[in-house]
Design a protein around this motif. Structure first.
Motif, PDB file in Angstrom:
ATOM      1  N   MET A  23       0.850  -1.200   0.000  1.00 14.83           N
ATOM      2  CA  MET A  23       0.000   0.000   0.000  1.00 14.83           C
ATOM      3  C   MET A  23       0.883   1.246   0.000  1.00 14.83           C
ATOM      4  N   GLU A  24       0.568   2.185  -0.864  1.00 13.49           N
ATOM      5  CA  GLU A  24       1.376   3.379  -0.986  1.00 13.49           C
ATOM      6  C   GLU A  24       1.115   4.319   0.187  1.00 13.49           C
ATOM      7  N   ALA A  25       2.214   4.841   0.773  1.00  9.59           N
ATOM      8  CA  ALA A  25       2.088   5.717   1.927  1.00  9.59           C
ATOM      9  C   ALA A  25       1.456   7.041   1.510  1.00  9.59           C
ATOM     10  N   SER A  26       0.714   7.664   2.444  1.00 12.79           N
ATOM     11  CA  SER A  26       0.140   8.968   2.171  1.00 12.79           C
ATOM     12  C   SER A  26       1.248  10.014   2.091  1.00 12.79           C
ATOM     13  N   LEU A  27       0.914  11.164   1.505  1.00 13.43           N
ATOM     14  CA  LEU A  27       1.902  12.232   1.391  1.00 13.43           C
ATOM     15  C   LEU A  27       2.324  12.727   2.769  1.00 13.43           C
ATOM     16  N   THR A  28       1.360  12.797   3.701  1.00  9.68           N
ATOM     17  CA  THR A  28       1.688  13.240   5.063  1.00  9.68           C
ATOM     18  C   THR A  28       2.677  12.286   5.718  1.00  9.68           C
TER      19      THR A  28
ATOM     20  N   ILE B  40      15.456   4.881   2.312  1.00  8.06           N
ATOM     21  CA  ILE B  40      14.015   4.628   2.481  1.00  8.06           C
ATOM     22  C   ILE B  40      13.225   4.773   1.177  1.00  8.06           C
ATOM     23  N   GLY B  41      13.912   5.074   0.064  1.00 10.65           N
ATOM     24  CA  GLY B  41      13.251   5.169  -1.224  1.00 10.65           C
ATOM     25  C   GLY B  41      12.891   3.803  -1.791  1.00 10.65           C
ATOM     26  N   PRO B  42      12.365   3.764  -3.003  1.00 10.02           N
ATOM     27  CA  PRO B  42      11.886   2.497  -3.584  1.00 10.02           C
ATOM     28  C   PRO B  42      12.973   1.472  -3.832  1.00 10.02           C
ATOM     29  N   TYR B  43      14.245   1.910  -3.972  1.00 11.25           N
ATOM     30  CA  TYR B  43      15.329   0.960  -4.197  1.00 11.25           C
ATOM     31  C   TYR B  43      16.041   0.600  -2.900  1.00 11.25           C
TER      32      TYR B  43
ATOM     33  N   THR C 121       7.553   5.841  -1.917  1.00  9.21           N
ATOM     34  CA  THR C 121       7.578   5.346  -3.298  1.00  9.21           C
ATOM     35  C   THR C 121       7.059   6.338  -4.338  1.00  9.21           C
ATOM     36  N   ASP C 122       6.321   7.358  -3.926  1.00  6.05           N
ATOM     37  CA  ASP C 122       5.733   8.297  -4.890  1.00  6.05           C
ATOM     38  C   ASP C 122       6.770   9.351  -5.277  1.00  6.05           C
TER      39      ASP C 122
END
Length: 388
Positions: free
Chosen positions: A1-6, A41-44, A50-51
């Motif tokens: 699940m993609e994290a919210s912007l906050t 902590i990024g996608p890689y 992840t956004d």
């Protein structure tokens, strides 16, 4: 699940505060902490944020506000004088760095087109690092500050032409008409900015100068409005923001605007460096680590030497020439834009794009170390070198 912007912002700024504390205790430049956090902590990395497309768009505001604040402290006559002084320096140095990038990437087996694009990405120095690490007194009141601004602005203009060329190549055609329209847009945008400030903005600011919130709103609106106008006519948003600042520089409240916007600029610049680390695919590191290390070493060595000798006529002090040379010793955020655009339009492969990105990260980190540890900066670790 993609994290919210906050939640993403919570992770970024809490993590940045934590790593910045470690960086300060170990006497490291802070931007290294932001890049490292993106990788972690990024996608890689852990994949908690992840956004990246949204964050990268938000982070661009940092560069826009940086150029706007720079313009607020530049008088138009002084700017024209510095541009005339640095034209030959910018052109000769750009050609030199283009050849270095082309030669190294060609030697490591990249195609001729990829080598040319990698070479083009090496031509520029970082506006963010150059301006961020230069003391305000040197930036606005000394010759080395004027020369740095002149060189960076001319490089930005060359970068815009390169980006236009890449867009045309990606579309499979080169439009001389579109290029001509873009170049014609520069004087028209300048005329629009000067007229609007003189007859609209300055009268409004003088009438309502007691309302600080109003001044803040007008300044941000003008900065972003002209940035968007510049983007719409084929220029960079950063150039539009700089022009917005220049056009307001004669206002008596320009310094108040500059001071008010500095925290906002720093907020977005943290996001910029985070997104730089987060967008780098660590899985490709083994493929490009050697060519990127060789290329970064050459750039970090040749750029200071080149600028030192090219500037010897303009700066009579050898010490100041070396100072400016090392401050311009990295590649640029425009290099990253070239890497992202070229791979999206399939002009280069992912390995060539990551070669540019890795070289940028290495040069950002090493150049920042060199400057912070040896020259006056606002964020120097040593008290003797800290200058606001």
């Amino acid at each position: 699940m993609e994290a919210s912007l906050t939640f993403s912002f919570f992770l970024i700024f809490s993590g940045a505060a934590l790593l910045a504390s470690v960086a300060l205790f170990t006497r490291q430049p802070l931007l290294i902490a932001y890049i490292a956090l993106g990788a972690l902590i990024g996608p890689y990395g852990a994949g908690w944020v992840t956004d990246l497309e949204l964050l990268a768009e938000i982070a661009e505001f940092g560069i826009i506000f940086l150029l706007f604040l720079l313009g607020l402290d530049m008088q138009p006559q002084a700017l024209l004088h510095s541009l005339r002084k640095t034209l030959n320096i910018a052109l000769l140095s750009s050609l030199c760095f283009l050849l270095i990038g082309y030669g190294v990437s060609w030697a490591f087996g990249f195609s001729q087109r990829e080598a040319l694009i990698v070479g083009a990405a090496m031509m520029f120095s970082s506006t963010i690092i150059g301006i961020k690490l230069l003391p305000t007194t040197a930036l606005h009141h000394r010759l080395n500050g004027e020369l740095m601004v002149g060189i960076l602005l001319l490089q930005d203009m060359i970068a815009i032409l390169v980006l236009l060329l890449l867009i045309s190549m990606g579309l499979g055609e080169f439009s001389a008409t579109q290029l001509g329209k873009t170049l014609l847009a520069v004087p028209l945008l300048i005329a629009f900015a000067v007229t609007t400030v003189r007859y609209v903005l300055l009268p409004l600011l003088q009438r309502f100068d007691r309302f600080h919130e109003y001044i803040f709103l007008v300044a941000i609106g003008w900065c972003l409005g002209l940035a968007e106008a510049a983007h719409a006519v084929g220029l960079s948003a950063e150039m539009g923001a700089f022009l917005a600042g220049i056009s307001l520089a004669t206002s008596p409240i320009s310094q108040y605007i500059a001071i008010s916007l500095k925290p906002l600029r720093d907020f977005f610049l943290i996001l910029f460096f985070f997104s730089l680390g987060a967008r780098f695919n660590l899985g490709l590191l083994g493929e490009i680590i050697i060519p990127s290390a060789v290329l970064a070493a050459l750039i970090l060595s040749v750029k200071p030497i080149s600028f030192r000798y090219l500037l010897r006529g303009a700066l009579h002090s050898r010490k100041l020439a070396w100072d400016l040379g090392f401050r311009l010793g990295q590649i640029s955020e425009f290099s990253l834009l070239i890497a992202y655009l070229a791979v999206e339009t399939q002009l280069i492969g992912s390995a060539a794009s990551h070669l540019i990105q890795a070289t940028a990260i290495i040069s950002f980190i090493v150049s920042s170390y060199i400057v912070v540890m040896n020259y006056p900066t606002p964020i120097a670790i040593k008290d003797s070198l800290r200058r606001d």
